[in-house]
Structures are given as C-alpha cells and as structure tokens.
Scaffold this motif. Structure first.
Motif, short mmCIF file in Angstrom:
data_model
loop_
_atom_site.label_atom_id
_atom_site.label_comp_id
_atom_site.label_asym_id
_atom_site.label_seq_id
_atom_site.Cartn_x
_atom_site.Cartn_y
_atom_site.Cartn_z
N UNK A 55 1.23 -1.54 0.20
CA UNK A 55 -0.48 0.00 0.18
C UNK A 55 0.55 1.03 -0.28
N UNK A 56 1.68 1.33 -1.31
CA UNK A 56 2.43 2.63 -0.93
C UNK A 56 2.61 3.48 -2.58
N UNK A 57 2.72 4.18 -2.47
CA UNK A 57 2.47 5.47 -3.84
C UNK A 57 4.33 4.75 -4.59
N UNK A 58 4.80 4.81 -5.18
CA UNK A 58 5.45 4.64 -6.57
C UNK A 58 4.75 4.59 -7.83
N UNK A 59 5.26 5.32 -9.21
CA UNK A 59 4.58 5.97 -10.27
C UNK A 59 5.38 4.82 -11.10
N UNK A 60 3.56 4.44 -11.94
CA UNK A 60 3.72 3.40 -12.60
C UNK A 60 3.26 4.55 -13.92
N UNK A 61 2.83 3.02 -14.60
CA UNK A 61 2.13 4.12 -16.21
C UNK A 61 0.11 4.01 -16.08
N UNK A 62 0.56 3.31 -15.17
CA UNK A 62 -1.54 2.73 -14.94
C UNK A 62 -1.93 3.85 -13.25
N UNK A 63 -0.24 4.91 -12.51
CA UNK A 63 -0.85 5.88 -11.63
C UNK A 63 0.01 5.69 -10.84
N UNK A 65 -0.80 5.88 -7.53
CA UNK A 65 -1.21 4.49 -5.87
C UNK A 65 -1.14 2.91 -5.85
N UNK A 66 -1.86 2.87 -4.96
CA UNK A 66 -1.59 1.22 -4.79
C UNK A 66 -2.05 0.07 -5.33
N UNK A 67 -3.32 0.50 -5.59
CA UNK A 67 -3.84 -0.18 -6.88
C UNK A 67 -2.92 -0.58 -7.73
N UNK A 68 -3.29 0.68 -8.67
CA UNK A 68 -2.53 1.07 -9.64
C UNK A 68 -1.32 -0.57 -10.32
N UNK A 69 -0.49 0.00 -9.20
CA UNK A 69 0.79 -0.07 -8.70
C UNK A 69 0.64 -2.17 -8.57
#
Length: 125
Positions: A55-63, A65-69
C-alpha cells in the motif's frame, strides 16, 4: 535473402557463410533479445507489485497509487513467460538464462538509480 522461421528478419546468406549458420545466428540473437526483454519486463514488475501489496505510492504508467501498481506489477509478472514462449530459449538455455539475468539486473539498476520517471521515492542512505 532467406527468412528465418524464428524471426521476422531477413539475413543475407553470404554474410553468414551458409544458410544453417544464418539460422543458428538468428535463433541465438532472438533468444538473447527476447530473454533480456523477459528479464526487464519481469524485473520491472517486482517493485510495482511489492509497492502495491504494501500500500505504497510509486510512479507507474497506470498511476501512482497502490492499486494501479499492484495491477501493473501483476500484469508484468503474469506476462513475463510470454517473452520466453515467443523465444527459442530451449535451443540456447544458457544464453537465455544469462540474458534474462542481465535484463533483471539492468532494470534493477534503473530502479535503484534514477528510478521511474527520474523521481526519488524515499530516503537514500
């Protein structure tokens, strides 16, 4: 020029010496390239999946937040075997293993260094 059954590239026969040499070269190069990409693809999925399940934020193509990651990491890990299925890795297992390992190392160095989108995601001690 002869088309190889393992790749969509044409190789001039006279540059390789014989048709079978060209086929072996194309198979080996295809194995190396696709195995490297499999390593990068799977290795890139690991930090995204871990950030998602913790449940940590991290930059990804989908967003970020935790769920997109979680979804991005899971997708990468679930589709990594496709790179190996598309490659003739069984013909050159050692080359496939080395190349895949180097792909994981390359994406690991990227994430440990500049990171995704060049942003730092935490303290670097």
């Amino acid at each position: 020029m002869r088309n190889s059954p393992h790749a969509m590239i044409s190789v001039p026969t006279m540059a390789c010496g014989s048709t079978s040499d060209c086929d072996m070269l194309v198979v080996m190069l295809t194995t190396i390239i696709l195995s490297f990409l499999a390593g990068v693809w799977g290795g890139n999925g690991i930090p995204h999946f871990v950030r998602g399940i913790t449940k940590q934020d991290y930059p990804s193509a989908l967003g970020s937040g935790p769920l997109p990651n979680l979804v991005a990491g899971w997708l990468a890990l679930a589709t990594t075997p496709l790179w190996l299925l598309w490659s003739p890795a069984a013909d050159h297992p050692v080359a496939a293993w080395i190349s895949g390992s180097l792909g994981v190392l390359a994406i690991g160095l990227f994430h440990a260094g500049p990171g995704a989108f060049g942003r730092s995601t935490g303290n670097r001690g």
